[in-house]
Design an enzyme around this catalytic site. Structure first.
Site, PDB file in Angstrom:
ATOM      1  N   PRO A 120       0.783  -1.247   0.000  1.00  0.00           N
ATOM      2  CA  PRO A 120       0.000   0.000   0.000  1.00  0.00           C
ATOM      3  C   PRO A 120       0.813   1.295   0.000  1.00  0.00           C
ATOM      4  CG  PRO A 120       0.050  -0.943   2.197  1.00  0.00           C
ATOM      5  CD  PRO A 120       0.763  -1.928   1.309  1.00  0.00           C
ATOM      6  N   LYS A 123       6.718   1.964   1.986  1.00  0.00           N
ATOM      7  CA  LYS A 123       8.128   2.202   1.630  1.00  0.00           C
ATOM      8  C   LYS A 123       8.235   3.233   0.510  1.00  0.00           C
ATOM      9  CE  LYS A 123       9.246  -2.277   3.495  1.00  0.00           C
ATOM     10  NZ  LYS A 123       7.988  -3.019   3.658  1.00  0.00           N
ATOM     11  N   CYS A 239       8.940  -9.775   4.818  1.00  0.00           N
ATOM     12  CA  CYS A 239       8.564  -9.707   6.243  1.00  0.00           C
ATOM     13  C   CYS A 239       8.308 -11.124   6.747  1.00  0.00           C
ATOM     14  CB  CYS A 239       7.375  -8.792   6.456  1.00  0.00           C
ATOM     15  SG  CYS A 239       5.889  -9.336   5.625  1.00  0.00           S
TER      16      CYS A 239
HETATM   17  N1  SAM Z   1       6.189  -2.323  -0.281  1.00  0.00           N
HETATM   18  C1  SAM Z   1       4.843  -2.336   0.255  1.00  0.00           C
HETATM   19  C2  SAM Z   1       4.761  -1.369   1.396  1.00  0.00           C
HETATM   20  O1  SAM Z   1       5.779  -1.069   2.025  1.00  0.00           O
HETATM   21  O2  SAM Z   1       3.671  -0.853   1.679  1.00  0.00           O
HETATM   22  C3  SAM Z   1       4.405  -3.751   0.619  1.00  0.00           C
HETATM   23  C4  SAM Z   1       4.540  -4.725  -0.506  1.00  0.00           C
HETATM   24  S1  SAM Z   1       3.900  -6.314  -0.182  1.00  0.00           S
HETATM   25  C5  SAM Z   1       5.056  -6.977   0.909  1.00  0.00           C
HETATM   26  C6  SAM Z   1       4.222  -7.176  -1.659  1.00  0.00           C
HETATM   27  C7  SAM Z   1       3.484  -6.695  -2.873  1.00  0.00           C
HETATM   28  O3  SAM Z   1       3.884  -7.497  -3.994  1.00  0.00           O
HETATM   29  C8  SAM Z   1       1.973  -6.817  -2.809  1.00  0.00           C
HETATM   30  O4  SAM Z   1       1.396  -5.555  -2.983  1.00  0.00           O
HETATM   31  C9  SAM Z   1       1.611  -7.755  -3.948  1.00  0.00           C
HETATM   32  O5  SAM Z   1       0.410  -7.384  -4.599  1.00  0.00           O
HETATM   33  C10 SAM Z   1       2.791  -7.621  -4.871  1.00  0.00           C
HETATM   34  N2  SAM Z   1       3.003  -8.788  -5.763  1.00  0.00           N
HETATM   35  C11 SAM Z   1       2.385  -9.984  -5.743  1.00  0.00           C
HETATM   36  N3  SAM Z   1       2.843 -10.777  -6.734  1.00  0.00           N
HETATM   37  C12 SAM Z   1       3.757 -10.066  -7.410  1.00  0.00           C
HETATM   38  C13 SAM Z   1       4.554 -10.323  -8.563  1.00  0.00           C
HETATM   39  N4  SAM Z   1       4.523 -11.489  -9.184  1.00  0.00           N
HETATM   40  N5  SAM Z   1       5.376  -9.341  -8.968  1.00  0.00           N
HETATM   41  C14 SAM Z   1       5.441  -8.169  -8.323  1.00  0.00           C
HETATM   42  N6  SAM Z   1       4.700  -7.875  -7.239  1.00  0.00           N
HETATM   43  C15 SAM Z   1       3.875  -8.801  -6.788  1.00  0.00           C
END
Ligand code: SAM
Length: 463
Positions: A120, A123, A239
């Protein structure tokens, strides 16, 4: 029920006990704790002044100057997500260990930075704050629904140099090979760190899910690597504690990419070395780092900093300073935004979208043509019925002294509730577009007419 080790998968408990030994009990107890972290927004004032205004007792996050966290006795009462300071972009609610990402990747003003998995937006908005509006920040999120939340957060925190995309890593790598100084891969993972609050993560967890995530993480890193400039850097983070998704992913990446090396992470308090021995990874993966819930605030994180060898070429694009808005519309824009803000309306990087919205984009539109761009930059105005209206995102990136007319409300002023509901009140002061602020923090526009100030607070945000 999330939150207690009794509800966590047995295999998870067994694995962690095996690896952590005597430390395991302290780890489980700490992981069950729900730390609440707040990252202050330097665009809203000095960190000292913001800290002093928080109505709760807080503790500093040792590795992040912008970060504070609430001790357990305070957390219960503090509704940090519902507080007006949250709406006003004074802070972002973020786990303390997640605050380390921007500290370790260290994006600087003027750099080209990509957040490949951004929603969301914790970062992304942290990196934006550190870049102080200079350079190019690309926030990408592959899941459309999550990208909408990212847009709200970028706007709320007053970010002005970010493009928001809804793309796959593959398509970005195809178009933007070697473009970025810094790439953040905050990978989708099994989320063991979120077990205290996310019952879905608990239900989804199994050793197979861990291994499936590891495969996906390796694929994402393959694409991410293509986007890094020679001499550039990439921070990988999760995480979760599972070494298959952490040290093993980094070891596999290094084995397949001789043009990358693992770099030492900046020495920050609380950071512990990687654990290559848990998965038989080479010893240099110890240079990766882990934050643990039992040795500091937050639910824990893994990070590894990878550097692409070589020197950057000299044909790298600059931030875009063009202006492609047709003269008639530009004149309307200049007049109406000129009436709203105290200085000259931004002209460099100005463009008009197919939906008649005006943005200041930091990146030459030719570079992102054909990609799925949700917001090409800072949304400053919109053309509707032959009139240009200053946009909400313009207001949220202003300091009150940058607006021509301001109504600064106290939090208990009844006009505030009226404003947030989209209403109006009698006011025969000066100015057509008026910035409504609370305690000096921007909240949005109001428009004057017929002796009234009418709220222009966006419909989707109204209470
Ligand atoms: N960086 C974000 C923050 O600090 O608010 C949190 C990111 S969360 C750990 C991981 C994100 O990767 C999710 O939003 C998810 O939708 C996305 N995601 C899922 N599959 C993915 C893919 N194949 N390639 C890139 N992103 C992906």
């Amino acid at each position: 029920m999330a939150g207690t080790p009794a509800s966590w998968p047995t295999d998870f408990l067994v694995r962690m006990r095996t690896w952590l030994g005597d430390e395991a009990q302290a780890f489980f107890a700490a992981l069950a704790r729900r730390d609440v972290g707040l990252r202050l927004n330097p665009a809203r004032g000095s960190l000292e002044s913001l800290k002093a205004r928080l109505p709760w007792e807080t503790q500093p996050v040792p590795w992040c100057p912008e970060g504070v966290w609430l001790p357990p006795q305070v957390q219960e009462e503090a509704q940090v997500g519902a507080h007006l300071y949250h709406t006003l972009g004074v802070y972002y609610v973020q786990d303390p260990s997640a605050m380390a990402a921007a500290v370790l990747l260290d994006p600087r003003p003027g750099e080209w930075v990509l957040d490949l998995a951004a929603a969301p937006g914790g970062k992304t908005t942290h990196m934006a704050a550190r870049m102080r509006g200079e350079g190019v920040l690309v926030a990408n999120e592959v899941v459309r629904r999550r990208a909408a939340v990212l847009a709200l957060n970028i706007e709320r925190m007053g970010v002005t140099n970010a493009l928001l995309l809804n793309e796959t890593p593959e398509r970005l790598a195809e178009r933007w090979g070697g473009l970025f100084d810094a790439v953040l891969v905050d990978a989708p993972c099994s989320g063991e760190g979120t077990f205290s609050r996310d019952s879905q993560a608990i239900r989804d967890w199994s050793v197979d899910t861990v291994l499936g995530n590891a495969r996906r993480q390796k694929q994402i890193l393959e694409q991410a690597a293509l986007l890094v400039r020679r001499g550039g850097r990439m921070l990988y983070g999760t995480c979760t504690f599972a070494p298959e998704e952490n040290e093993a992913v980094i070891a596999a990446f290094l084995a397949g990419h001789p043009d990358f090396e693992i770099a030492d992470l900046p020495q920050v308090p609380g950071l512990q070395p990687g654990r290559p021995e848990w998965v038989g990874a080479p010893d240099d993966v110890r240079r990766a780092g882990r934050f643990w819930p039992h040795t500091g605030p937050g639910h824990g994180h893994f990070y590894a900093l990878l550097r692409r060898k070589g020197e950057p070429g000299n044909n790298l694009p600059e931030r875009w300073t063009g202006n492609t808005v047709p003269g008639r519309i530009f004149n309307l824009y200049y007049k109406s935004v000129g009436e709203a803000i105290a200085g000259t309306p931004p002209e460099q990087g100005l463009m008009l979208t197919k939906t008649d919205d005006l943005y200041v984009t930091p990146m030459d539109p030719k570079l992102w043509e054909g990609l799925h761009v949700l917001r090409p930059g800072w949304w400053v105005a919109s053309l509707r019925h032959n009139k240009v209206w200053p946009d909400h995102a313009l207001a949220l990136a202003l300091r009150p002294e940058e607006a021509r007319f301001v109504v600064d409300l106290a939090p208990d002023d009844p006009r505030l509730t009226t404003y947030l509901r989209g209403g109006f009140w009698p006011d025969d002061g000066a100015g057509e577009y008026v910035l409504v602020a609370v305690e000096g923090f921007p909240l949005g526009w109001a428009k004057r007419g017929e002796g009234r100030l009418r709220s222009r607070y966006p419909l989707h945000l109204r209470g």
